[in-house]
Motif scaffolding. Structure first.
Motif, mmCIF file in Angstrom:
data_model
loop_
_atom_site.group_PDB
_atom_site.id
_atom_site.type_symbol
_atom_site.label_atom_id
_atom_site.label_comp_id
_atom_site.label_asym_id
_atom_site.label_seq_id
_atom_site.Cartn_x
_atom_site.Cartn_y
_atom_site.Cartn_z
ATOM 1 N N ILE A 83 62.328 -2.213 23.809
ATOM 2 C CA ILE A 83 62.083 -2.998 25.029
ATOM 3 C C ILE A 83 60.586 -3.136 25.280
ATOM 4 C CG2 ILE A 83 62.297 -2.969 27.548
ATOM 5 C CD1 ILE A 83 65.039 -1.571 27.121
ATOM 6 N N LEU A 84 59.867 -2.020 25.200
ATOM 7 C CA LEU A 84 58.429 -2.043 25.468
ATOM 8 C C LEU A 84 57.664 -2.821 24.404
ATOM 9 C CD1 LEU A 84 58.050 1.647 26.648
ATOM 10 C CD2 LEU A 84 57.584 -0.381 28.041
ATOM 11 N N PHE A 85 58.107 -2.737 23.168
ATOM 12 C CA PHE A 85 57.438 -3.471 22.090
ATOM 13 C C PHE A 85 57.584 -4.984 22.308
ATOM 14 C CE2 PHE A 85 57.258 -5.429 17.867
ATOM 15 C CZ PHE A 85 56.064 -4.899 17.387
ATOM 16 N N ILE A 86 58.786 -5.410 22.663
ATOM 17 C CA ILE A 86 59.010 -6.833 22.944
ATOM 18 C C ILE A 86 58.197 -7.266 24.170
ATOM 19 C CG2 ILE A 86 60.737 -8.540 23.638
ATOM 20 C CD1 ILE A 86 62.780 -6.873 22.009
ATOM 21 N N MET A 87 58.191 -6.428 25.188
ATOM 22 C CA MET A 87 57.387 -6.718 26.375
ATOM 23 C C MET A 87 55.907 -6.848 26.030
ATOM 24 S SD MET A 87 59.145 -4.115 29.150
ATOM 25 C CE MET A 87 57.687 -4.168 30.202
ATOM 26 N N LYS A 88 55.436 -5.974 25.163
ATOM 27 C CA LYS A 88 54.013 -5.998 24.781
ATOM 28 C C LYS A 88 53.642 -7.322 24.135
ATOM 29 C CE LYS A 88 50.571 -3.137 22.397
ATOM 30 N NZ LYS A 88 50.350 -1.878 21.619
ATOM 31 N N LYS A 89 54.531 -7.837 23.297
ATOM 32 C CA LYS A 89 54.273 -9.115 22.639
ATOM 33 C C LYS A 89 54.406 -10.276 23.622
ATOM 34 C CE LYS A 89 53.675 -7.321 18.542
ATOM 35 N NZ LYS A 89 52.346 -7.347 17.894
ATOM 36 N N ALA A 90 55.451 -10.234 24.447
ATOM 37 C CA ALA A 90 55.736 -11.353 25.348
ATOM 38 C C ALA A 90 54.769 -11.426 26.524
ATOM 39 C CB ALA A 90 57.171 -11.243 25.862
ATOM 40 N N MET A 91 54.281 -10.268 26.977
ATOM 41 C CA MET A 91 53.430 -10.213 28.171
ATOM 42 C C MET A 91 51.948 -10.049 27.832
ATOM 43 S SD MET A 91 55.990 -7.680 30.324
ATOM 44 C CE MET A 91 54.829 -7.437 31.667
ATOM 45 N N LYS A 92 51.621 -10.188 26.565
ATOM 46 C CA LYS A 92 50.232 -10.038 26.108
ATOM 47 C C LYS A 92 49.654 -8.678 26.503
ATOM 48 C CE LYS A 92 49.356 -15.020 26.250
ATOM 49 N NZ LYS A 92 48.520 -16.112 26.794
ATOM 50 N N GLY A 93 50.437 -7.677 26.215
ATOM 51 C CA GLY A 93 49.985 -6.311 26.446
ATOM 52 C C GLY A 93 50.655 -5.641 27.627
ATOM 53 N N LEU A 94 50.797 -4.327 27.522
ATOM 54 C CA LEU A 94 51.384 -3.519 28.582
ATOM 55 C C LEU A 94 50.322 -2.885 29.464
ATOM 56 C CD1 LEU A 94 53.915 -1.521 26.333
ATOM 57 C CD2 LEU A 94 54.455 -3.525 27.751
ATOM 58 N N ARG A 95 49.095 -2.873 28.969
ATOM 59 C CA ARG A 95 48.048 -2.045 29.561
ATOM 60 C C ARG A 95 46.989 -2.910 30.245
ATOM 61 N NH1 ARG A 95 45.467 3.117 26.419
ATOM 62 N NH2 ARG A 95 43.701 3.543 27.813
ATOM 63 N N VAL A 96 46.425 -2.377 31.318
ATOM 64 C CA VAL A 96 45.321 -3.063 31.989
ATOM 65 C C VAL A 96 44.100 -3.080 31.076
ATOM 66 C CG1 VAL A 96 46.146 -2.442 34.293
ATOM 67 C CG2 VAL A 96 44.550 -0.922 33.108
ATOM 68 N N SER A 97 43.119 -3.905 31.398
ATOM 69 C CA SER A 97 41.910 -3.976 30.593
ATOM 70 C C SER A 97 41.089 -2.697 30.755
ATOM 71 C CB SER A 97 41.060 -5.173 31.015
ATOM 72 O OG SER A 97 40.537 -4.972 32.322
ATOM 73 N N GLU A 98 40.135 -2.514 29.860
ATOM 74 C CA GLU A 98 39.276 -1.327 29.925
ATOM 75 C C GLU A 98 38.520 -1.279 31.246
ATOM 76 O OE1 GLU A 98 35.462 0.525 27.469
ATOM 77 O OE2 GLU A 98 36.969 -0.653 26.394
ATOM 78 N N GLU A 99 38.018 -2.411 31.667
ATOM 79 C CA GLU A 99 37.277 -2.461 32.933
ATOM 80 C C GLU A 99 38.179 -2.089 34.107
ATOM 81 O OE1 GLU A 99 34.853 -5.684 35.747
ATOM 82 O OE2 GLU A 99 35.708 -6.308 33.814
ATOM 83 N N GLU A 100 39.412 -2.614 34.113
ATOM 84 C CA GLU A 100 40.351 -2.318 35.198
ATOM 85 C C GLU A 100 40.741 -0.847 35.206
ATOM 86 O OE1 GLU A 100 42.703 -6.582 35.649
ATOM 87 O OE2 GLU A 100 43.223 -5.229 34.000
ATOM 88 N N GLU A 101 40.906 -0.262 34.030
ATOM 89 C CA GLU A 101 41.250 1.161 33.963
ATOM 90 C C GLU A 101 40.122 2.026 34.485
ATOM 91 O OE1 GLU A 101 42.553 4.534 30.638
ATOM 92 O OE2 GLU A 101 42.741 2.398 30.151
ATOM 93 N N ILE A 102 38.895 1.639 34.198
ATOM 94 C CA ILE A 102 37.738 2.425 34.630
ATOM 95 C C ILE A 102 37.575 2.379 36.149
ATOM 96 C CG2 ILE A 102 35.205 2.545 34.569
ATOM 97 C CD1 ILE A 102 35.422 1.685 31.600
ATOM 98 N N ILE A 103 37.736 1.195 36.752
ATOM 99 C CA ILE A 103 37.567 1.121 38.210
ATOM 100 C C ILE A 103 38.790 1.674 38.947
ATOM 101 C CG2 ILE A 103 36.020 -0.854 38.036
ATOM 102 C CD1 ILE A 103 38.308 -2.623 39.008
#
Length: 420
Positions: free
Chosen positions: A376-396
């Motif tokens: 499920i997560l692998f398909i989501m990662k492809k369909a949603m252009k990633g599961l994770r926030v950007s590096e900048e968003e993670e830092i702030i």
């Protein structure tokens, strides 16, 4: 409605309330174990994912677990449960529905431990739906809904496998696909400590979860008849106490200091472990089960860190490792008198049969939860252009990047800017 049915219904709805209030414990646990820049996000996503999980369970989850026309895989009736009564129950079906809903949403919250501090808000929303349809209800039907593991006599009284291992395996899939948080591991693989911002929150969370577990385990008796729920509560408390003490001792012996986080996780590990066996074992066995869980969680936390798996709230160790041990423990300690499901354990003349059934249940359920969650997560990662926030968003921090505000505004902006 008979007096006994009414009393059973009151008891079980009380258990459901206690289990739902455990969500508050998980908010404090996850928020306290992570950094303050993500605290508001953690609190908020726990509430809305509880809402999503509730709606999905109403629509299809309950039907897949307990529906009629069932097969070895899922049930096939009672979709969009409307409050009608199911024959043969000694309590209100609506109360039973609420109790089971509470369990389903706890499994989802456990899974999200592996997403902490780096997943997009949209990832939580979408995964909540698919986990609540394709992962949790299937395993719950296998064991609690008359599925194929129930036919083999699989023992899991309140969910060491159904709830805790299932959630932990989903968390493992998430940690693998999301990868570690920024700064968790050095290039040589050595870990850095990313300390939680409030250890008082984590301690309070464990106390709240400890109390909530009486609804989790003792409530699973589904009856007040004979007062057996008191015995289940006793075993639950003893295992939690033994888990905390074992974690204190092992951390003191190995580290030279008694690590508070380890102690807290030891208590939770004891609770997770006794969840499968609380109705099937003697009080001395409950102490042993909890004590072993407290030791296992200490080494499990270190093991996963060596594998470079970033597990911010130790979901894999507390709910996964302890869930496996707790499920297997009935294969050793289930007594002839108390084994109302399956067979007595190895130490009570049952041989290796029940232990084999327990091992099969753990292996198949854990493997299913991991493979389906990963898919499920692998398909989501492809369909949603990633599961994770950007590096900048993670830092702030996700408070600002995902919600536009701070969980602790005075800490980040100062009193002057807040008041103006």
């Amino acid at each position: 409605m008979s007096t006994l049915t009414l009393m059973n219904s009151i008891w079980v709805i009380l258990g459901a309330i206690l289990v739902i209030l455990m969500q508050g414990g998980f908010i404090l646990l996850e928020a306290g174990s992570t950094r303050m820049k993500n605290a508001g996000h953690i609190a908020g996503k726990t509430i809305f994912t509880f809402g999503i999980g509730s709606l999905v369970f109403w629509a299809v989850g309950f039907a897949f677990i307990f529906g009629n026309h069932a097969n070895f895989f899922i049930g096939l009736s009672h979709f969009f449960y409307s409050g009608y009564e199911i024959n043969g129950m000694n309590l209100s079906t609506s109360v039973f529905f609420m109790f089971q809903l509470a369990f389903a949403t706890i499994a989802l919250t456990i899974a999200f431990g592996g997403f902490a501090e780096r997943a997009k808000l949209s990832t939580y929303v979408v995964f909540s739906i698919f986990f609540s349809i394709f992962v949790y209800p299937v395993i719950a039907h296998w064991i609690w809904g008359g599925g194929w593991l129930a036919e083999h006599g699989k023992q899991d009284f309140a969910g060491s496998t159904v709830v805790h291992l299932t959630g932990a395996m989903a968390a493992l899939a998430a940690t693998i696909l999301l990868k570690p948080r920024i700064g968790k591991f050095n290039k040589d693989g050595s870990p850095n400590n990313i300390y939680g911002h409030n250890q008082v929150y984590t301690a309070l969370s464990v106390l709240l979860l400890w109390v909530g577990w009486f609804g989790f385990n003792a409530g699973s008796t589904l009856s007040v008849d004979g007062g057996f729920f008191g015995y289940v509560a006793l075993n639950t408390n003893l295992a939690a106490a033994a888990g905390a003490m074992a974690a204190l001792i092992i951390s003191w012996c190995v580290l030279g200091k008694s690590d508070v986080t380890v102690i807290l996780n030891g208590a939770l590990a004891g609770l997770v472990a006794i969840t499968a066996s609380c109705a099937f074992v003697t009080t001395w066995a409950a102490v042993v089960i909890g004590f072993i869980a407290g030791i296992l969680v200490f080494y499990s936390m270190r093991f996963f860190e060596k594998l470079r798996i970033d597990d911010p709230i130790s979901a894999l160790s507390v709910h996964g490792t302890a869930g496996v041990w707790g499920t297997l423990s009935t294969g050793f300690f289930a007594t002839k008198k108390l084994a109302t499901v399956g067979s007595p354990g190895l130490f009570y003349g049952g041989g290796f049969h029940q232990l084999g059934v327990q091992f099969m249940g753990v292996f198949v359920s854990g493997l299913y939860a991991f493979i389906v969650s990963f898919s499920i997560l692998f398909i989501m990662k492809k369909a949603m252009k990633g599961l994770r926030v950007s590096e900048e968003e993670e830092i702030i921090g996700l408070d600002v990047s995902e919600h536009g505000t701070y969980g602790y505004p005075e800490q980040f902006l100062g009193n002057k800017k807040i008041s103006s």
